[in-house]
Design a protein around this motif. Structure first.
Motif, PDB file in Angstrom:
ATOM      1  N   PRO A  13       0.800  -1.230   0.000  1.00 14.51           N
ATOM      2  CA  PRO A  13       0.000   0.000   0.000  1.00 14.51           C
ATOM      3  C   PRO A  13       0.830   1.277   0.000  1.00 14.51           C
ATOM      4  CG  PRO A  13      -0.070  -1.064   2.159  1.00 14.51           C
ATOM      5  CD  PRO A  13       0.584  -2.029   1.222  1.00 14.51           C
ATOM      6  N   PHE A  14       2.025   1.227   0.588  1.00 12.38           N
ATOM      7  CA  PHE A  14       2.828   2.445   0.683  1.00 12.38           C
ATOM      8  C   PHE A  14       3.508   2.788  -0.641  1.00 12.38           C
ATOM      9  CE2 PHE A  14       2.693   0.691   5.037  1.00 12.38           C
ATOM     10  CZ  PHE A  14       2.022   1.738   5.647  1.00 12.38           C
ATOM     11  N   ASN A  15       4.085   1.793  -1.316  1.00 12.48           N
ATOM     12  CA  ASN A  15       4.693   2.118  -2.608  1.00 12.48           C
ATOM     13  C   ASN A  15       3.639   2.371  -3.679  1.00 12.48           C
ATOM     14  OD1 ASN A  15       5.324  -1.094  -2.155  1.00 12.48           O
ATOM     15  ND2 ASN A  15       4.557  -0.759  -4.226  1.00 12.48           N
ATOM     16  N   LYS A  16       2.445   1.787  -3.517  1.00 12.28           N
ATOM     17  CA  LYS A  16       1.380   2.065  -4.481  1.00 12.28           C
ATOM     18  C   LYS A  16       0.934   3.523  -4.398  1.00 12.28           C
ATOM     19  CE  LYS A  16       1.117  -1.801  -6.620  1.00 12.28           C
ATOM     20  NZ  LYS A  16       1.555  -1.855  -8.034  1.00 12.28           N
ATOM     21  N   ARG A  17       1.034   4.110  -3.207  1.00 12.94           N
ATOM     22  CA  ARG A  17       0.756   5.545  -3.073  1.00 12.94           C
ATOM     23  C   ARG A  17       1.705   6.350  -3.961  1.00 12.94           C
ATOM     24  NH1 ARG A  17       0.821   6.280   3.510  1.00 12.94           N
ATOM     25  NH2 ARG A  17      -1.202   5.325   3.969  1.00 12.94           N
ATOM     26  N   VAL A  18       2.967   6.020  -3.853  1.00 11.75           N
ATOM     27  CA  VAL A  18       4.000   6.745  -4.598  1.00 11.75           C
ATOM     28  C   VAL A  18       3.778   6.588  -6.099  1.00 11.75           C
ATOM     29  CG1 VAL A  18       6.480   6.889  -5.066  1.00 11.75           C
ATOM     30  CG2 VAL A  18       5.660   6.482  -2.723  1.00 11.75           C
ATOM     31  N   GLU A  19       3.508   5.369  -6.518  1.00  8.73           N
ATOM     32  CA  GLU A  19       3.298   5.109  -7.941  1.00  8.73           C
ATOM     33  C   GLU A  19       2.059   5.829  -8.461  1.00  8.73           C
ATOM     34  OE1 GLU A  19       4.224   0.924  -9.247  1.00  8.73           O
ATOM     35  OE2 GLU A  19       4.238   0.630  -7.071  1.00  8.73           O
ATOM     36  N   LEU A  20       0.996   5.840  -7.656  1.00  8.17           N
ATOM     37  CA  LEU A  20      -0.230   6.522  -8.075  1.00  8.17           C
ATOM     38  C   LEU A  20       0.006   8.022  -8.219  1.00  8.17           C
ATOM     39  CD1 LEU A  20      -3.203   6.434  -8.771  1.00  8.17           C
ATOM     40  CD2 LEU A  20      -3.744   6.449  -6.322  1.00  8.17           C
ATOM     41  N   VAL A  55      10.995   3.511  -1.535  1.00  7.63           N
ATOM     42  CA  VAL A  55      12.057   4.490  -1.711  1.00  7.63           C
ATOM     43  C   VAL A  55      11.913   5.054  -3.117  1.00  7.63           C
ATOM     44  CG1 VAL A  55      14.535   4.905  -1.866  1.00  7.63           C
ATOM     45  CG2 VAL A  55      13.652   3.351  -0.122  1.00  7.63           C
ATOM     46  N   LEU A  56      11.855   6.365  -3.206  1.00  9.35           N
ATOM     47  CA  LEU A  56      11.872   7.049  -4.499  1.00  9.35           C
ATOM     48  C   LEU A  56      13.298   7.518  -4.737  1.00  9.35           C
ATOM     49  CD1 LEU A  56      10.196   8.460  -6.876  1.00  9.35           C
ATOM     50  CD2 LEU A  56      10.335  10.507  -5.449  1.00  9.35           C
ATOM     51  N   VAL A  57      13.838   7.196  -5.899  1.00 12.29           N
ATOM     52  CA  VAL A  57      15.185   7.652  -6.252  1.00 12.29           C
ATOM     53  C   VAL A  57      15.048   8.594  -7.442  1.00 12.29           C
ATOM     54  CG1 VAL A  57      17.528   6.991  -6.863  1.00 12.29           C
ATOM     55  CG2 VAL A  57      16.127   5.448  -5.465  1.00 12.29           C
ATOM     56  N   HIS A  58      15.384   9.857  -7.214  1.00 13.78           N
ATOM     57  CA  HIS A  58      15.252  10.888  -8.247  1.00 13.78           C
ATOM     58  C   HIS A  58      16.633  11.429  -8.576  1.00 13.78           C
ATOM     59  CE1 HIS A  58      13.652  15.114  -9.492  1.00 13.78           C
ATOM     60  NE2 HIS A  58      13.814  14.326 -10.539  1.00 13.78           N
ATOM     61  N   ASN A  59      17.093  11.128  -9.781  1.00 12.29           N
ATOM     62  CA  ASN A  59      18.441  11.527 -10.205  1.00 12.29           C
ATOM     63  C   ASN A  59      19.504  11.093  -9.197  1.00 12.29           C
ATOM     64  OD1 ASN A  59      17.550  12.704 -12.593  1.00 12.29           O
ATOM     65  ND2 ASN A  59      17.236  14.705 -11.647  1.00 12.29           N
ATOM     66  N   GLY A  60      19.354   9.868  -8.711  1.00 15.41           N
ATOM     67  CA  GLY A  60      20.345   9.297  -7.806  1.00 15.41           C
ATOM     68  C   GLY A  60      20.160   9.650  -6.347  1.00 15.41           C
ATOM     69  N   LYS A  61      19.192  10.517  -6.042  1.00 15.00           N
ATOM     70  CA  LYS A  61      18.967  10.933  -4.654  1.00 15.00           C
ATOM     71  C   LYS A  61      17.751  10.201  -4.078  1.00 15.00           C
ATOM     72  CE  LYS A  61      20.841  15.564  -5.487  1.00 15.00           C
ATOM     73  NZ  LYS A  61      20.540  17.022  -5.495  1.00 15.00           N
ATOM     74  N   PRO A  62      17.923   9.484  -2.955  1.00 13.52           N
ATOM     75  CA  PRO A  62      16.809   8.720  -2.384  1.00 13.52           C
ATOM     76  C   PRO A  62      15.934   9.550  -1.452  1.00 13.52           C
ATOM     77  CG  PRO A  62      18.811   8.257  -1.160  1.00 13.52           C
ATOM     78  CD  PRO A  62      19.197   9.216  -2.259  1.00 13.52           C
ATOM     79  N   ILE A  63      14.630   9.311  -1.525  1.00 13.89           N
ATOM     80  CA  ILE A  63      13.666   9.901  -0.594  1.00 13.89           C
ATOM     81  C   ILE A  63      12.868   8.741  -0.013  1.00 13.89           C
ATOM     82  CG2 ILE A  63      11.769  11.535  -0.281  1.00 13.89           C
ATOM     83  CD1 ILE A  63      13.792  11.759  -3.438  1.00 13.89           C
ATOM     84  N   CYS A  64      12.753   8.701   1.318  1.00 13.79           N
ATOM     85  CA  CYS A  64      12.095   7.587   1.998  1.00 13.79           C
ATOM     86  C   CYS A  64      10.824   8.042   2.713  1.00 13.79           C
ATOM     87  CB  CYS A  64      13.049   6.960   3.023  1.00 13.79           C
ATOM     88  SG  CYS A  64      14.640   6.457   2.338  1.00 13.79           S
ATOM     89  N   GLU A  65       9.981   7.066   3.039  1.00 15.48           N
ATOM     90  CA  GLU A  65       8.715   7.258   3.748  1.00 15.48           C
ATOM     91  C   GLU A  65       7.660   7.849   2.810  1.00 15.48           C
ATOM     92  OE1 GLU A  65       8.172   6.248   7.184  1.00 15.48           O
ATOM     93  OE2 GLU A  65       9.977   5.223   6.514  1.00 15.48           O
ATOM     94  N   SER A  66       6.550   7.133   2.675  1.00  9.38           N
ATOM     95  CA  SER A  66       5.569   7.460   1.639  1.00  9.38           C
ATOM     96  C   SER A  66       4.986   8.868   1.751  1.00  9.38           C
ATOM     97  CB  SER A  66       4.436   6.427   1.630  1.00  9.38           C
ATOM     98  OG  SER A  66       3.676   6.477   2.819  1.00  9.38           O
ATOM     99  N   LEU A  67       4.665   9.328   2.960  1.00  6.63           N
ATOM    100  CA  LEU A  67       4.069  10.661   3.087  1.00  6.63           C
ATOM    101  C   LEU A  67       5.063  11.749   2.691  1.00  6.63           C
ATOM    102  CD1 LEU A  67       1.992  10.417   6.403  1.00  6.63           C
ATOM    103  CD2 LEU A  67       1.305   9.897   4.054  1.00  6.63           C
ATOM    104  N   ILE A  68       6.314  11.553   3.055  1.00  2.27           N
ATOM    105  CA  ILE A  68       7.361  12.508   2.675  1.00  2.27           C
ATOM    106  C   ILE A  68       7.564  12.477   1.163  1.00  2.27           C
ATOM    107  CG2 ILE A  68       9.825  13.045   2.886  1.00  2.27           C
ATOM    108  CD1 ILE A  68       9.655  11.901   5.757  1.00  2.27           C
ATOM    109  N   ILE A  69       7.540  11.279   0.597  1.00  2.00           N
ATOM    110  CA  ILE A  69       7.719  11.138  -0.849  1.00  2.00           C
ATOM    111  C   ILE A  69       6.589  11.834  -1.607  1.00  2.00           C
ATOM    112  CG2 ILE A  69       7.826   9.508  -2.772  1.00  2.00           C
ATOM    113  CD1 ILE A  69       9.085   7.483  -0.809  1.00  2.00           C
ATOM    114  N   LEU A  70       5.353  11.683  -1.128  1.00  2.41           N
ATOM    115  CA  LEU A  70       4.219  12.324  -1.803  1.00  2.41           C
ATOM    116  C   LEU A  70       4.390  13.837  -1.850  1.00  2.41           C
ATOM    117  CD1 LEU A  70       1.099  10.352  -0.487  1.00  2.41           C
ATOM    118  CD2 LEU A  70       2.300  10.080  -2.656  1.00  2.41           C
TER     119      LEU A  70
END
Length: 221
Positions: A13-20, A55-70
């Motif tokens: 459910p958490f990574n699906k948030r990011v993908e959505l 984990v979202l990786v944007h241009n090599g930089k990681p961002i963790c935790e779904s709410l922070i990523i959103l």
């Protein structure tokens, strides 16, 4: 072109948030499936504290935790499909409700699924309390975000899909149309959206996973 990767697990459910959120923004990304029992070196490198998805990786930089990523996604690709409200007060409400879902509702469901006696009863009361609050918060809106899917709708996808699958797996009906009219209507609206239907797993695929999980927990107790 920016390089965007998402580390996740099947039907998580958490990574699906990011993908959505990325889908709503029209951002192309590479999905990397992780194995809970054999986490990749990349995942451990990008999230050394929790070693968890998403984990979202944007241009090599990681961002963790779904709410922070959103929030990161909303700020980075701000020109397309805004997720959080413009009004500061409404943003604070959306964040409060998101934390309510992740902290109180999910914690309460854990008590319902694994607790006994008073602990389980307390969990049931807490679930009802959170659902009632969210039901009232919807007011007469189509989505929590208004006319369009927003930040809180994405977070509440847990309620729309995973919560229902858990209910079925444990043989309990906690969210009914009679008791939570607005929330039930929102679930129908949300799950009927094309982008949601295309992106999220089916309830039928989740129920057996939860049944197996609960049976394994019972066998080991």
């Amino acid at each position: 072109m920016a390089e965007v990767k998402v580390h996740g697990i099947f039907a998580g459910p958490f990574n699906k948030r990011v993908e959505l959120a990325l889908k709503l923004k029209g951002v192309e990304y590479e999905y990397i499936e992780e194995d809970r029992s054999n986490k990749s070196a990349e995942l451990v490198k990008y999230n050394p504290i929790y070693k968890q998805v998403p984990v979202l990786v944007h241009n090599g930089k990681p961002i963790c935790e779904s709410l922070i990523i959103l929030e990161y996604i909303d700020e980075t690709w701000e020109s397309a499909a805004p997720l959080l409200p413009n009004d500061p007060y409404q943003r604070s409400i959306a964040r409060f409700c998101a934390n309510l879902i992740d902290d109180k509702l999910m914690g309460a469901m854990y008590k319902v699924c694994y607790g006994k006696g008073e602990e389980k009863e307390k969990g049931l009361d807490e679930v009802s309390e959170v659902l009632k609050y969210l039901d009232n918060e919807l007011q007469d809106k189509k989505f929590f975000g208004g006319d369009n899917i927003g930040f809180l709708d994405i977070v509440a996808s847990y309620i729309a899909l995973w919560f229902g699958a858990i209910q079925e797996a444990i043989g309990m009906e906690l969210l009914t149309k009679q008791k939570f009219t607005k929330l039930s209507k929102w679930i129908d609206e949300f799950l009927c959206c094309g982008i949601v239907m295309e992106h999220l797993p089916t309830r039928e695929s989740l129920v057996p996973l939860y049944i197996a999980q609960f049976e394994a927990a019972k066998a080991s107790s």
